[in-house]
Design a protein around this motif. Structure first.
Motif, PDB file in Angstrom:
ATOM      1  N   PRO A 291      22.227  -8.006   2.634  1.00  0.00           N
ATOM      2  CA  PRO A 291      21.132  -8.273   1.838  1.00  0.00           C
ATOM      3  C   PRO A 291      21.547  -9.007   0.474  1.00  0.00           C
ATOM      4  O   PRO A 291      22.291  -8.502  -0.158  1.00  0.00           O
ATOM      5  CB  PRO A 291      20.312  -7.138   1.779  1.00  0.00           C
ATOM      6  N   THR A 299      13.362  -2.801  -5.333  1.00  0.00           N
ATOM      7  CA  THR A 299      13.067  -2.782  -4.001  1.00  0.00           C
ATOM      8  C   THR A 299      13.341  -1.481  -3.327  1.00  0.00           C
ATOM      9  O   THR A 299      13.910  -1.562  -2.249  1.00  0.00           O
ATOM     10  CB  THR A 299      13.996  -3.990  -3.255  1.00  0.00           C
ATOM     11  N   LEU A 340      28.178   0.033 -12.731  1.00  0.00           N
ATOM     12  CA  LEU A 340      27.646  -0.819 -11.320  1.00  0.00           C
ATOM     13  C   LEU A 340      26.193  -0.836 -11.471  1.00  0.00           C
ATOM     14  O   LEU A 340      25.343  -1.649 -11.286  1.00  0.00           O
ATOM     15  CB  LEU A 340      28.270  -0.108 -10.241  1.00  0.00           C
TER      16      LEU A 340
HETATM   17  C1  HEC Z   1      31.667  -5.692   3.891  1.00  0.00           C
HETATM   18  C2  HEC Z   1      30.525  -6.430   3.240  1.00  0.00           C
HETATM   19  C3  HEC Z   1      29.898  -5.578   1.957  1.00  0.00           C
HETATM   20  C4  HEC Z   1      30.700  -5.033   0.759  1.00  0.00           C
HETATM   21  C5  HEC Z   1      31.998  -5.018   0.761  1.00  0.00           C
HETATM   22  C6  HEC Z   1      29.582  -4.418   0.305  1.00  0.00           C
HETATM   23  N1  HEC Z   1      28.305  -4.538   0.660  1.00  0.00           N
HETATM   24 FE1  HEC Z   1      26.499  -3.685   0.114  1.00  0.00          FE
HETATM   25  N2  HEC Z   1      25.760  -4.058   1.849  1.00  0.00           N
HETATM   26  C7  HEC Z   1      26.290  -4.735   2.865  1.00  0.00           C
HETATM   27  C8  HEC Z   1      25.331  -4.866   3.743  1.00  0.00           C
HETATM   28  C9  HEC Z   1      25.583  -5.208   5.386  1.00  0.00           C
HETATM   29  C10 HEC Z   1      24.058  -4.175   3.556  1.00  0.00           C
HETATM   30  C11 HEC Z   1      22.933  -3.741   4.443  1.00  0.00           C
HETATM   31  C12 HEC Z   1      23.567  -2.277   4.906  1.00  0.00           C
HETATM   32  C13 HEC Z   1      22.250  -1.635   5.873  1.00  0.00           C
HETATM   33  O1  HEC Z   1      20.993  -1.994   5.529  1.00  0.00           O
HETATM   34  O2  HEC Z   1      22.823  -0.807   6.593  1.00  0.00           O
HETATM   35  C14 HEC Z   1      24.447  -3.654   2.217  1.00  0.00           C
HETATM   36  C15 HEC Z   1      23.264  -2.883   1.579  1.00  0.00           C
HETATM   37  C16 HEC Z   1      23.807  -2.730   0.004  1.00  0.00           C
HETATM   38  C17 HEC Z   1      22.700  -2.155  -0.655  1.00  0.00           C
HETATM   39  C18 HEC Z   1      21.209  -2.097  -0.521  1.00  0.00           C
HETATM   40  C19 HEC Z   1      20.514  -3.162  -0.417  1.00  0.00           C
HETATM   41  C20 HEC Z   1      18.944  -3.345  -0.126  1.00  0.00           C
HETATM   42  O3  HEC Z   1      18.158  -3.960  -0.094  1.00  0.00           O
HETATM   43  O4  HEC Z   1      18.540  -2.174   0.883  1.00  0.00           O
HETATM   44  C21 HEC Z   1      23.370  -2.292  -2.134  1.00  0.00           C
HETATM   45  C22 HEC Z   1      22.641  -1.656  -3.354  1.00  0.00           C
HETATM   46  C23 HEC Z   1      24.375  -2.663  -1.875  1.00  0.00           C
HETATM   47  N3  HEC Z   1      24.817  -2.891  -0.727  1.00  0.00           N
HETATM   48  C24 HEC Z   1      25.722  -2.665  -3.015  1.00  0.00           C
HETATM   49  C25 HEC Z   1      26.912  -2.738  -2.832  1.00  0.00           C
HETATM   50  C26 HEC Z   1      27.801  -2.568  -4.089  1.00  0.00           C
HETATM   51  C27 HEC Z   1      27.464  -1.777  -5.411  1.00  0.00           C
HETATM   52  C28 HEC Z   1      29.035  -2.925  -3.547  1.00  0.00           C
HETATM   53  C29 HEC Z   1      30.299  -2.559  -3.931  1.00  0.00           C
HETATM   54  C30 HEC Z   1      30.728  -1.211  -4.229  1.00  0.00           C
HETATM   55  C31 HEC Z   1      28.771  -3.197  -1.944  1.00  0.00           C
HETATM   56  N4  HEC Z   1      27.488  -3.264  -1.731  1.00  0.00           N
HETATM   57  C32 HEC Z   1      29.904  -3.810  -1.150  1.00  0.00           C
HETATM   58  C33 HEC Z   1      27.533  -5.457   2.788  1.00  0.00           C
HETATM   59  C34 HEC Z   1      28.491  -5.230   1.843  1.00  0.00           C
END
Ligand code: HEC
Ligand code: HEC
Length: 347
Positions: A291, A299, A340
């Motif tokens: 996302p 959100t 963060l």
């Molecule tokens: C490998 C790719 C990847 C990395 C690296 C990553 N994310 Fe994500 N992130 C995602 C994905 C895919 C989702 C959706 C997960 C789900 O809904 O199950 C997500 C969801 C989120 C959400 C929730 C957003 C929502 O609208 O629900 C947040 C906040 C977030 N990430 C923050 C971070 C932060 C802070 C970091 C670093 C520590 C990070 N992410 C690292 C792929 C990543």
């Protein structure tokens, strides 16, 4: 017809056309395309806010995509007609244009916004209409809509089509642009737009914490997504023991020709299979679309199933799971996690 005569007629025709264009031009204030677009956006907004397009007459798009909540609903999972609960968290619609999204829903099951916007209308736990002909019937019963559609789609002389409804809703959604965030101001050179803590958060996000690998910052404006699919761990633990039955369920339903979105919204465990629901490739079990994090402070709750209530918990969850995935333990102090969070609030 001789070649010469043909040429003569062609030139005469072209001159006549040019004369018409010259005659019409000074009168036209906006190009026809711009006028139709404005009319389509206005019509899309009307449809978006109309509860009469739902089975029980109480649910409209804006019931779940609430403007004051960045077009989400604040619930873990959406509640539609007759109080039916779905299985997934309502995503914001504000980033679709900014992020140039070309895949829709948490599993990317639609690749055209014009198609994605029609799905909720017939989803049994969202707006619950039987089919698209019921939708078209309800719209044509309304005189005001008939006039608005003929103005917004002047070239379509025939009867109303679902493609036109899709085009109007998509035009409205593309017109929703988030206002400039503190982070945008910072990127445009206002170094005071991010406080020192948020600046530390930005450095972590791009650096040690590795968040920007998926929530990308390199486009202008930054999209905060890589448009990719990743395993998230969220929700997967609960279904691991039951994978063979669940995957067979998805395949059987698909063979019956059922709409993916209807199955996903009514089978909570199958919904946790994520992208597998679309591709039926075992490698895609538990993968979800990244996302965009724009406006993420507004959100809550988070993740595809809304199972994470606060931004702080979402960060903890991501830090933990991304460490597991890369095999490189990511040790962030309490202070760094607060940094963060402060950065995410600026998006
Ligand atoms: C490998 C790719 C990847 C990395 C690296 C990553 N994310 Fe994500 N992130 C995602 C994905 C895919 C989702 C959706 C997960 C789900 O809904 O199950 C997500 C969801 C989120 C959400 C929730 C957003 C929502 O609208 O629900 C947040 C906040 C977030 N990430 C923050 C971070 C932060 C802070 C970091 C670093 C520590 C990070 N992410 C690292 C792929 C990543
Ligand atoms: C009952 C609540 C509810 C209603 C009503 C509803 N939606 Fe949604 N919407 C959702 C949920 C939940 C999702 C995510 C579903 C999924 O990923 O499986 C979603 C996803 C979307 C998406 C995809 C967004 C993205 O980035 O993936 C679009 C576009 C959308 N809805 C538009 C609409 C329109 C247009 C209407 C009215 C015709 C509407 N929605 C009505 C709950 C709702």
């Amino acid at each position: 017809m001789s070649r010469l005569r043909w040429m003569g007629e062609f030139i005469a025709g072209a001159v006549a056309c040019a004369a018409v264009i010259v005659a019409v031009r000074p009168l036209a204030h906006a190009s026809p395309d711009a006028t139709w677009l404005t009319q389509r956006v206005a019509l899309g907004k009307q449809l978006f806010n109309d509860p009469s397009l739902s089975a029980d007459g109480t649910v409209r798009c804006a019931s779940c995509h609430i403007p004051e909540k960045a077009y989400t609903d604040g619930r873990a999972v959406a509640i539609g007609v007759y109080g039916h609960a779905g299985t997934r968290n309502t995503p914001s619609l504000l980033n679709i244009a900014t992020a140039s999204e070309s895949a829709f829903f948490w599993d990317g099951r639609r690749t055209a916004l014009e198609h994605a916007v029609l799905d909720p209308l017939t989803n049994p736990v969202e707006m619950g209409l039987h089919d698209q002909s019921e939708l078209l019937q309800r719209i044509t019963q309304n005189n005001a809509y008939r006039v608005a559609f003929s103005q917004a789609f002047p070239n379509d002389r025939g009867s109303l089509t679902s493609a036109e409804v899709g085009a109007a809703l998509a035009a409205y959604i593309r017109s929703l642009a988030p206002s400039q965030s503190a982070f945008d101001h910072y990127l445009h050179g206002d170094r005071t737009a991010l406080n020192p803590r948020a600046q530390l958060g930005l450095a972590l996000f791009q650096g040690k914490a590795g968040c920007a690998e998926c929530h990308r910052l390199d486009d202008s404006p930054p999209t905060l997504t890589d448009h990719g699919y990743h395993r998230t761990g969220v929700g997967l633990d609960g279904i691991m023991a039951n994978l063979p039955v669940l995957t067979e369920g998805v395949i059987a339903r698909s063979l019956q020709g059922a709409a993916i979105g209807d199955g996903v919204a009514t089978h909570a465990d199958e919904a946790q299979l994520g992208r597998f629901n679309v591709t039926q490739d075992p490698a895609d079990i538990g993968l979800f679309r990244t996302p965009s994090l724009r406006g993420v402070a507004h959100t809550a709750p988070y993740m595809h199933d809304g199972s994470v209530s606060t931004l702080e918990d979402a960060i903890d969850r991501e830090v933990y799971y991304r460490s597991l995935q890369t095999g490189r333990p990511l040790n962030l102090s309490v202070e760094e996690r607060l940094d963060l969070a402060e950065f995410l609030r600026s998006l």
